[in-house]
Design an enzyme around this catalytic site. Sequence first.
Site, PDB file in Angstrom:
ATOM      1  N   LYS A   4      10.500 -13.432 -14.252  1.00 29.36           N
ATOM      2  CA  LYS A   4      10.116 -12.250 -15.012  1.00 29.36           C
ATOM      3  C   LYS A   4       8.933 -12.559 -15.910  1.00 29.36           C
ATOM      4  O   LYS A   4       7.985 -11.780 -16.018  1.00 29.36           O
ATOM      5  CB  LYS A   4      11.290 -11.746 -15.874  1.00 29.36           C
ATOM      6  CG  LYS A   4      12.384 -11.059 -15.075  1.00 29.36           C
ATOM      7  CD  LYS A   4      11.984  -9.683 -14.628  1.00 29.36           C
ATOM      8  CE  LYS A   4      11.835  -9.468 -13.181  1.00 29.36           C
ATOM      9  NZ  LYS A   4      12.309 -10.203 -12.124  1.00 29.36           N
ATOM     10  N   HIS A  13      15.070 -35.898 -14.322  1.00 30.54           N
ATOM     11  CA  HIS A  13      14.383 -36.198 -13.071  1.00 30.54           C
ATOM     12  C   HIS A  13      12.993 -35.557 -13.011  1.00 30.54           C
ATOM     13  O   HIS A  13      12.513 -35.215 -11.939  1.00 30.54           O
ATOM     14  CB  HIS A  13      15.238 -35.732 -11.885  1.00 30.54           C
ATOM     15  CG  HIS A  13      16.561 -36.411 -11.817  1.00 30.54           C
ATOM     16  ND1 HIS A  13      16.735 -37.674 -11.303  1.00 30.54           N
ATOM     17  CD2 HIS A  13      17.787 -36.008 -12.237  1.00 30.54           C
ATOM     18  CE1 HIS A  13      18.008 -38.017 -11.391  1.00 30.54           C
ATOM     19  NE2 HIS A  13      18.668 -37.022 -11.951  1.00 30.54           N
ATOM     20  N   TRP A  31      -3.637  -2.132  -1.323  1.00 29.15           N
ATOM     21  CA  TRP A  31      -3.451  -3.486  -1.828  1.00 29.15           C
ATOM     22  C   TRP A  31      -4.185  -4.393  -0.847  1.00 29.15           C
ATOM     23  O   TRP A  31      -3.789  -4.530   0.310  1.00 29.15           O
ATOM     24  CB  TRP A  31      -1.966  -3.819  -1.887  1.00 29.15           C
ATOM     25  CG  TRP A  31      -1.607  -5.032  -2.665  1.00 29.15           C
ATOM     26  CD1 TRP A  31      -1.622  -5.192  -4.023  1.00 29.15           C
ATOM     27  CD2 TRP A  31      -1.141  -6.282  -2.125  1.00 29.15           C
ATOM     28  NE1 TRP A  31      -1.188  -6.444  -4.361  1.00 29.15           N
ATOM     29  CE2 TRP A  31      -0.886  -7.140  -3.235  1.00 29.15           C
ATOM     30  CE3 TRP A  31      -0.905  -6.759  -0.836  1.00 29.15           C
ATOM     31  CZ2 TRP A  31      -0.423  -8.450  -3.078  1.00 29.15           C
ATOM     32  CZ3 TRP A  31      -0.436  -8.058  -0.686  1.00 29.15           C
ATOM     33  CH2 TRP A  31      -0.204  -8.881  -1.792  1.00 29.15           C
ATOM     34  N   CYS A  37       0.825  -1.207   0.000  1.00 30.72           N
ATOM     35  CA  CYS A  37       0.000   0.000   0.000  1.00 30.72           C
ATOM     36  C   CYS A  37       0.860   1.258   0.000  1.00 30.72           C
ATOM     37  O   CYS A  37       1.966   1.273   0.533  1.00 30.72           O
ATOM     38  CB  CYS A  37      -0.896   0.029   1.229  1.00 30.72           C
ATOM     39  SG  CYS A  37      -1.893  -1.453   1.452  1.00 30.72           S
ATOM     40  N   LYS A  74       5.418  -3.942  -5.123  1.00 22.74           N
ATOM     41  CA  LYS A  74       6.848  -3.700  -5.276  1.00 22.74           C
ATOM     42  C   LYS A  74       7.617  -4.013  -4.005  1.00 22.74           C
ATOM     43  O   LYS A  74       8.615  -4.717  -4.027  1.00 22.74           O
ATOM     44  CB  LYS A  74       7.083  -2.238  -5.678  1.00 22.74           C
ATOM     45  CG  LYS A  74       8.551  -1.885  -5.906  1.00 22.74           C
ATOM     46  CD  LYS A  74       9.113  -2.633  -7.099  1.00 22.74           C
ATOM     47  CE  LYS A  74      10.554  -2.249  -7.378  1.00 22.74           C
ATOM     48  NZ  LYS A  74      11.129  -3.061  -8.458  1.00 22.74           N
ATOM     49  N   GLU A  79       5.591 -13.270 -13.805  1.00 21.72           N
ATOM     50  CA  GLU A  79       5.001 -12.179 -13.037  1.00 21.72           C
ATOM     51  C   GLU A  79       4.412 -11.083 -13.915  1.00 21.72           C
ATOM     52  O   GLU A  79       3.477 -10.395 -13.487  1.00 21.72           O
ATOM     53  CB  GLU A  79       6.003 -11.605 -12.036  1.00 21.72           C
ATOM     54  CG  GLU A  79       7.196 -10.896 -12.596  1.00 21.72           C
ATOM     55  CD  GLU A  79       8.166 -10.447 -11.506  1.00 21.72           C
ATOM     56  OE1 GLU A  79       7.757 -10.352 -10.339  1.00 21.72           O
ATOM     57  OE2 GLU A  79       9.341 -10.209 -11.825  1.00 21.72           O
ATOM     58  N   GLU A  88      15.476 -16.488 -12.631  1.00 28.31           N
ATOM     59  CA  GLU A  88      15.077 -15.095 -12.785  1.00 28.31           C
ATOM     60  C   GLU A  88      14.309 -14.888 -14.088  1.00 28.31           C
ATOM     61  O   GLU A  88      13.324 -14.147 -14.129  1.00 28.31           O
ATOM     62  CB  GLU A  88      16.307 -14.186 -12.721  1.00 28.31           C
ATOM     63  CG  GLU A  88      16.019 -12.714 -12.918  1.00 28.31           C
ATOM     64  CD  GLU A  88      15.156 -12.089 -11.839  1.00 28.31           C
ATOM     65  OE1 GLU A  88      14.718 -10.945 -12.041  1.00 28.31           O
ATOM     66  OE2 GLU A  88      14.911 -12.744 -10.803  1.00 28.31           O
ATOM     67  N   ARG A 116       3.844   0.372  -6.557  1.00 30.81           N
ATOM     68  CA  ARG A 116       3.846  -0.547  -5.413  1.00 30.81           C
ATOM     69  C   ARG A 116       2.739  -1.585  -5.521  1.00 30.81           C
ATOM     70  O   ARG A 116       2.749  -2.581  -4.801  1.00 30.81           O
ATOM     71  CB  ARG A 116       3.698   0.249  -4.113  1.00 30.81           C
ATOM     72  CG  ARG A 116       4.898   1.133  -3.816  1.00 30.81           C
ATOM     73  CD  ARG A 116       4.623   2.062  -2.648  1.00 30.81           C
ATOM     74  NE  ARG A 116       4.469   1.371  -1.384  1.00 30.81           N
ATOM     75  CZ  ARG A 116       5.462   1.099  -0.540  1.00 30.81           C
ATOM     76  NH1 ARG A 116       6.691   1.444  -0.849  1.00 30.81           N
ATOM     77  NH2 ARG A 116       5.234   0.484   0.587  1.00 30.81           N
ATOM     78  N   ASN A 169      -0.837   1.070   6.170  1.00 29.75           N
ATOM     79  CA  ASN A 169      -0.165   0.019   5.421  1.00 29.75           C
ATOM     80  C   ASN A 169       0.279  -1.033   6.420  1.00 29.75           C
ATOM     81  O   ASN A 169       0.903  -0.701   7.433  1.00 29.75           O
ATOM     82  CB  ASN A 169       1.042   0.599   4.675  1.00 29.75           C
ATOM     83  CG  ASN A 169       1.801  -0.455   3.887  1.00 29.75           C
ATOM     84  OD1 ASN A 169       1.309  -1.557   3.695  1.00 29.75           O
ATOM     85  ND2 ASN A 169       2.991  -0.108   3.430  1.00 29.75           N
ATOM     86  N   GLY A 170      -0.025  -2.302   6.141  1.00 26.57           N
ATOM     87  CA  GLY A 170       0.368  -3.367   7.045  1.00 26.57           C
ATOM     88  C   GLY A 170      -0.797  -4.256   7.405  1.00 26.57           C
ATOM     89  O   GLY A 170      -1.855  -4.239   6.762  1.00 26.57           O
TER      90      GLY A 170
END
Length: 617
Positions: free
Chosen positions: A487, A506, A75, A2, A612, A490, A483, A27, A101-102
């Site tokens: 990318k 495997h 958020w 947030c 973010k 997401e 990575e 964010r 926020n939290g």
Amino acid sequence: MCGIVGYIGPRRAVPVLLDGLRRLEYRGYDSAGLAVWNEQEGLVVRRASGKLRNLEEAIRLHPVEGAYGIGHTRWATHGRPTEENAHPHRDCTGRFVVVHNGIIENYLALKAELAAEGHRFGTETDTEVIAHLIERHFRGSLEEAVRQAVQRLSGLFALAAIAADDPHKIVAARSGPPVVIGLGDGEYLLASDVPALLNHTRDVVFLSDGDLAVLTRDGVQLSDFAGRPVKRPVTRVLWDPILAEKGGYKHFMLKEIFEQPRAVRDTIVGRVSQDSGQVFLDGIDWERERLRAFRTARLVACGSSWHAALAGKFMLEALARLPTEVDYGSEFRYRDPLVDESVLTIVVSQSGETADALAALREARQKGSLTLGICNVPGSMLTREAAGVLLTHAGPEIGVASTKTFTAQLAALYLLALYLGQVRGVLDEQTSRGHVQELVRIPHKLEKVLSCESRYEELAKRLFRASDFLFLGRGVHFPIALEGALKLKEISYIHAEGYPAGEMKHGPNALIDENLPVVVLAAQDPASPTSRLLYEKTLSNIQEVKAREGVVVAVVVEGDQQAAAMADHVIEIPSAAELLLPMLEVVPLQLLAYHIAVRRGCDVDQPRNLAKSVTVE
């Protein structure tokens, strides 16, 4: 997560708040709102679900003015992403307003307690409880009411509050998520992150956990939750505000991908001597005997930073001969890790405010380990709590998907490995000089990779309809496979997995068919015997994929005809030393993910369900 903004000063508050919220959109959020105070109406709130433009439209239809106020991008955690659950939240009298926020872990117990006293709740959120607590404790002073309220809260929170009955002030408090105070010319601001302040001031104060700030037209007063005055240093932020603008690029992510040569160059500059090969890290002021005494290192990180840490393990072990383990920040402290004064704990975090990373640092410190923070934000909590700091100089990163901070972290880890190798007597002057000279060439090589963007755009046209991807790599290239997969998943929402190429037999071989693109990191350093060996084995993996009709995208060094002959699509990068190849390999994977996401119509800068800076566990 947030975003919080606040403003008090001579200007109209609403445009300043909306501008701050816009600069915090990266964010991640699903609703937005603001509250302002004016002489005629008192406290006025406007909220909207969805993007910030919906809030702007609500304000256009129902204009509001204010001399000061607070704003928020939410958020969703508790309650659906609806207008009624959007911040700011009021108490039932409507005279106290809060943004937060939290996560308040004990909000249900507090809600039941307040409801029994007659308080009426209108939302599903944990935040509304805070507004009611402030109203309950108010005796004429907003800061005292906030101070009483926060002492009842369990969990993590950053909050800002205003009150009709104690006007002309904003009260903020921190216990976990970041709060930054901006010191302007006759005006004062607060925000969750620095980019929201850059258009107004470069002088900021980062609140510490347990701090409470009171902003008025006359200045800022700081105290702890018990009411004792505290002092925090003023940090001069050197980021250029223009760096936080798109600068003609379609998306922040694309701009930040193209900033990587500058980000890596700025992270290196002033820290190496090409003549002597020496590395100078001014944020590590420890006795050399202590550095030589470490038996092991522990790298702790989350998300893309964890992938950088995995590559950092190869660097530390090869260049400093320091045995190294890598941990997820979210898992570290829950398994009673075996760290003590013989262990160097290195916490890697872009923001320096990630809750899991900070908790890991505190756990390691409590057990006696010396801690080092690798971070992109000066003045953040990580830089203040770690015993040593190695700052990357990537500048503000707005896109949720990490790009330039990832490559800057790789550069910082390479510098650290060289530094420790020199201090520990592993690297002589000649060897160090060779490594440093290779490192300083990387920014130019990154520019060369970026000059081929049209190649990645064309490849995206061929692959964007795939529903799954597999990324393969061996040795130091495996973290880049992880990575690359991250990318892609997401920002394009395509299922993607990164795998050690040697593990194909495997399980992953069962997934391969003519519809599966397999991205193989097959770059090699001919000067390294290990690299040559891994290259030969990677060629065997390419043959395995082709035998099962998979679509191979091979990332190779320029002029590699052997791997190119086997692949369906080839991406060439400049040659480099084995441990530096990851910085060049990752850029094509970023651009491929970007162009695939654009073709699929995805929100590249603000992917769904992601934020973010993850400031809650």
